[in-house]
Each structure stands twice: as structure tokens, then as C-alpha cells.
Motif scaffolding. Sequence first.
Motif, PDB file in Angstrom:
ATOM      1  N   SER A 137       0.840  -1.207   0.000  1.00 36.94           N
ATOM      2  CA  SER A 137       0.000   0.000   0.000  1.00 36.94           C
ATOM      3  C   SER A 137       0.873   1.256   0.000  1.00 36.94           C
ATOM      4  O   SER A 137       0.555   2.243  -0.671  1.00 36.94           O
ATOM      5  N   ARG A 138       1.981   1.214   0.733  1.00 32.60           N
ATOM      6  CA  ARG A 138       2.882   2.372   0.748  1.00 32.60           C
ATOM      7  C   ARG A 138       3.565   2.540  -0.613  1.00 32.60           C
ATOM      8  O   ARG A 138       3.751   3.671  -1.079  1.00 32.60           O
ATOM      9  N   THR A 139       3.921   1.441  -1.242  1.00 30.68           N
ATOM     10  CA  THR A 139       4.539   1.493  -2.564  1.00 30.68           C
ATOM     11  C   THR A 139       3.619   2.168  -3.566  1.00 30.68           C
ATOM     12  O   THR A 139       4.039   3.024  -4.353  1.00 30.68           O
ATOM     13  N   LEU A 140       2.336   1.811  -3.524  1.00 28.50           N
ATOM     14  CA  LEU A 140       1.377   2.407  -4.446  1.00 28.50           C
ATOM     15  C   LEU A 140       1.118   3.871  -4.105  1.00 28.50           C
ATOM     16  O   LEU A 140       1.015   4.714  -4.991  1.00 28.50           O
ATOM     17  N   ALA A 141       1.008   4.174  -2.812  1.00 22.53           N
ATOM     18  CA  ALA A 141       0.772   5.558  -2.396  1.00 22.53           C
ATOM     19  C   ALA A 141       1.938   6.464  -2.781  1.00 22.53           C
ATOM     20  O   ALA A 141       1.744   7.638  -3.128  1.00 22.53           O
ATOM     21  N   ALA A 142       3.143   5.919  -2.722  1.00 21.77           N
ATOM     22  CA  ALA A 142       4.340   6.694  -3.069  1.00 21.77           C
ATOM     23  C   ALA A 142       4.583   6.748  -4.572  1.00 21.77           C
ATOM     24  O   ALA A 142       5.560   7.358  -5.015  1.00 21.77           O
ATOM     25  N   ARG A 143       3.727   6.090  -5.342  1.00 21.28           N
ATOM     26  CA  ARG A 143       3.835   6.063  -6.810  1.00 21.28           C
ATOM     27  C   ARG A 143       5.168   5.488  -7.275  1.00 21.28           C
ATOM     28  O   ARG A 143       5.775   5.984  -8.245  1.00 21.28           O
ATOM     29  N   VAL A 144       5.628   4.451  -6.590  1.00 21.99           N
ATOM     30  CA  VAL A 144       6.926   3.872  -6.948  1.00 21.99           C
ATOM     31  C   VAL A 144       6.962   3.365  -8.387  1.00 21.99           C
ATOM     32  O   VAL A 144       7.947   3.603  -9.106  1.00 21.99           O
ATOM     33  N   PRO A 145       5.920   2.672  -8.896  1.00 20.98           N
ATOM     34  CA  PRO A 145       5.983   2.258 -10.308  1.00 20.98           C
ATOM     35  C   PRO A 145       6.120   3.445 -11.258  1.00 20.98           C
ATOM     36  O   PRO A 145       6.887   3.386 -12.235  1.00 20.98           O
ATOM     37  N   HIS A 146       5.384   4.529 -10.985  1.00 21.55           N
ATOM     38  CA  HIS A 146       5.505   5.719 -11.818  1.00 21.55           C
ATOM     39  C   HIS A 146       6.921   6.304 -11.725  1.00 21.55           C
ATOM     40  O   HIS A 146       7.480   6.760 -12.728  1.00 21.55           O
ATOM     41  N   LYS A 147       7.477   6.285 -10.529  1.00 20.41           N
ATOM     42  CA  LYS A 147       8.819   6.835 -10.333  1.00 20.41           C
ATOM     43  C   LYS A 147       9.859   6.012 -11.084  1.00 20.41           C
ATOM     44  O   LYS A 147      10.828   6.563 -11.633  1.00 20.41           O
ATOM     45  N   ALA A 148       9.689   4.693 -11.107  1.00 19.89           N
ATOM     46  CA  ALA A 148      10.631   3.839 -11.829  1.00 19.89           C
ATOM     47  C   ALA A 148      10.612   4.183 -13.322  1.00 19.89           C
ATOM     48  O   ALA A 148      11.676   4.243 -13.976  1.00 19.89           O
TER      49      ALA A 148
END
Length: 227
Positions: free
Chosen positions: A15-26
Motif C-alpha cells: 500500500s505504501r509502494t502504491l501511495a508513493a507512486r513507486v511504479p511511476h517513479k521507476a
Amino acid sequence: MALPDYPPVQARTLSRTLAARVPHKALRDRWNRLRFGPGAPLSDECIFVSPLDVRHVYQSDGSAAPSYQRRHSGLVVGGDWDQSRKPLPETRAARVIHDRFVRGMSWAETGIVDYHLAIIAQKGVSEGLRTSQDIFARYEALDRVYEEALRTGRLRARQELPERFRREHGGIFFHIARDGEPLRSGGGRHRFAIARLLGLATVPAQLGVIHLDAVRAGHLERLRDPG
């Protein structure tokens, strides 16, 4: 770091990964590398800032100067957004830190406990805090941060902490103007206040948005140097 030990891909942090937009950041990181090469800005990367040299905060106006947040970390943007700024103000966090560590007041005496309790009573949560126990746990942790910084002369980077997540995500947050000036933009305000109170030479910080001209001028290379 082995992939299974990388917090953003663990089930417990999904949930934190999605909230932090990690896929978008990658994806942003890959695009930045295509545009600017191997030295391109990285989302959530750690930069180093002299806290006593910080003069301005970024001021969003909702149009030419959008509200850039942690999810925008590593975004490269041209234009005049970085000209929307104001002098670094005296903040509640700075007053509380001064009262606690210079005047020797308890956290309750600084007024910060009642401040959070009032918001919790109205909204149910204040900056992720829901109970008085949560409040005291947060500020007792700041006691430890202060004591360690006083002893060692530095603040630890997020990657050095047990609660590390991704690079410097969650650190003191700065956008970078075209001339390389770091602009404060929320996030890590108590740690920033501690660093200024102690006169630390540099602090680790999370990169926010960086101006296109700053990338082209090589300012990021300087900001990556811990000094």
C-alpha cells in the motif's frame, strides 16, 4: 540490495509502494536516463543541503507553480515555477524544537501535544497520529534524533534507518531551482529545525522536482556530494 530485501516490492509495504507512486517513479527514472544520461536525476534520491544556507520555501500558486509533492520526486520541469518562492518563515516546528531543546520545556509544555489532540478530536487523525500514545512516541523519537545529532554532528540518511523504504523517501524535502538553490517544500520539518538549531554543515534530503536548467548546468552533481 537483494530484491526480496527491497521494501517497495514486499507484500507488507504494497500500500505504501502504491501511495508513493513507486511504479511511476521507476518509469520516470528510465525516462530521465534516456534524456540526460547516467547522471540523470533519480526519484527519491538523496541529496545533501546546508541547512543554514536555506533561504526560501517553494510557494505553490496552483497554476504556474503547481503543488509538487513527494510523488513528483525526480521530475524535471522547465519554466518559471521555481520563481514562486518566499523567505524561509519561522515555523511551528522550529518554535517547538527551540522550546524543547533550548528552553528545556517538556513536549506537553511546548503546546504540540494539545495541537495534535485538538485536530484528532475534530478529524480523527493528525499527521498520521491517532492517540496521545502516538503523539508521545513521535516526539520521544525526536529526542533520540536530537541526542544522536548532537553527539555525532550529523543526521542519518533514510537508508541508514531501520524504517528505510526507498532511497531517501520520507527525508527532508527540497525542490531545486534553476540556479541550484534548494527550496524547502514541507516534509521533515522537525529534523530540519534540529539541523538548523545544531548548525549542522549538511543534511541528507529527498530530491523533489528539479528545474531543467539545474540539470543541464550540473548542479545535481554538487548536491550529491555529502561534503
